[in-house]
Design an enzyme around this catalytic site. Structure first.
Site, PDB file in Angstrom:
ATOM      1  N   HIS A   1       1.005  -1.181  -0.066  1.00  0.00           N
ATOM      2  CA  HIS A   1      -0.060  -0.032   0.012  1.00  0.00           C
ATOM      3  C   HIS A   1       1.009   1.284   0.122  1.00  0.00           C
ATOM      4  O   HIS A   1       2.168   1.240   0.534  1.00  0.00           O
ATOM      5  CB  HIS A   1      -0.799  -0.041   1.120  1.00  0.00           C
ATOM      6  CG  HIS A   1      -0.259   0.140   2.594  1.00  0.00           C
ATOM      7  ND1 HIS A   1       0.438   1.355   2.897  1.00  0.00           N
ATOM      8  CD2 HIS A   1       0.082  -0.889   3.487  1.00  0.00           C
ATOM      9  CE1 HIS A   1       0.852   1.185   4.006  1.00  0.00           C
ATOM     10  NE2 HIS A   1       0.721  -0.312   4.482  1.00  0.00           N
TER      11      HIS A   1
ATOM     12  N   GLU B   1      -1.676  -6.996   7.667  1.00  0.00           N
ATOM     13  CA  GLU B   1      -0.498  -6.937   8.377  1.00  0.00           C
ATOM     14  C   GLU B   1      -0.359  -7.825   9.588  1.00  0.00           C
ATOM     15  O   GLU B   1      -1.271  -8.258  10.135  1.00  0.00           O
ATOM     16  CB  GLU B   1      -0.147  -5.341   8.348  1.00  0.00           C
ATOM     17  CG  GLU B   1       1.025  -4.956   9.198  1.00  0.00           C
ATOM     18  CD  GLU B   1       2.164  -5.510   8.244  1.00  0.00           C
ATOM     19  OE1 GLU B   1       2.725  -6.523   8.038  1.00  0.00           O
ATOM     20  OE2 GLU B   1       3.012  -4.696   7.555  1.00  0.00           O
TER      21      GLU B   1
END
Length: 199
Positions: free
Chosen positions: A12, A86
């Site tokens: 990202h 994550e």
């Protein structure tokens, strides 16, 4: 021409927490304007690398920084899944490594406990499941994962049959693209940490 399908990893774009070095697992922080710019540029890079053929599989983390990056890169996500979220940093969420080391000298996420969060082995277990899923999809075309820095580094290690802690050896910048594939049946890091293409 015969083209072997590959796995593309898109980290990202930049957030305020990536700039400050704060561990960002579950916290849903937005992209910065620079992060949005780099996500759009990453989309151009993916098209340069892959062409316009629709991928067989596009997985995204549920965090809005990943979903927004996928949107800006022009990707149609086929599955939003916690499997590619994550690393869960537990009690260390939002802290920087120097702050953690004030209490745990020499701490590294790769080798030390993360109270209330995931171990490297637990992240590796998730990465193994994702790798199996991707390899099952590759006969139908490329796969793309829009996710995060630490998880993607564990995924790269898993792809080449290394332990999760081997991920420490791979650098991944926000908005960068990595390509994983094979050479004559041997898993390979084809390209690592490619910066987005500016217009």
């Amino acid at each position: 021409m015969f083209v072997v399908a590959a796995l593309y990893l898109l980290r990202h774009g930049q957030t305020e927490w990536t700039v400050s070095g704060r561990h960002t697992g579950r916290t849903d922080v937005p992209l910065t304007p620079e992060g949005e710019r780099r996500a759009r540029a990453a989309g151009r890079l993916l098209r340069e690398l892959r062409g316009d053929t629709p991928p067989a599989l596009v997985l995204s983390s549920p965090r809005r920084r990943a979903l927004r990056s996928a949107e800006l890169a022009g990707l149609t996500v086929t599955d939003i899944t916690e499997e590619v979220a994550e690393w869960d940093y537990g009690d260390y969420e939002g802290l920087t490594t120097p702050e953690i080391r004030e209490h745990v000298p020499g701490w590294r996420v790769w080798t030390h406990p993360t109270p209330g969060g995931e171990t490297a082995e637990a992240v590796g277990t998730r990465a193994t499941r994702v790798v199996h899923r991707v390899r099952a999809a590759l006969p139908a075309g490329d796969a793309i994962i829009v996710g995060h820095g630490h998880f993607s580094r564990v995924l790269i290690a898993t792809w080449i049959a290394q332990p999760p802690s081997f991920g420490v050896h791979f650098g991944l910048e926000p908005g960068a693209v990595t390509v994983l594939g094979e050479e004559r049946g041997a898993p390979q890091v084809v390209r690592l940490n490619l910066p987005p293409i500016d217009p």
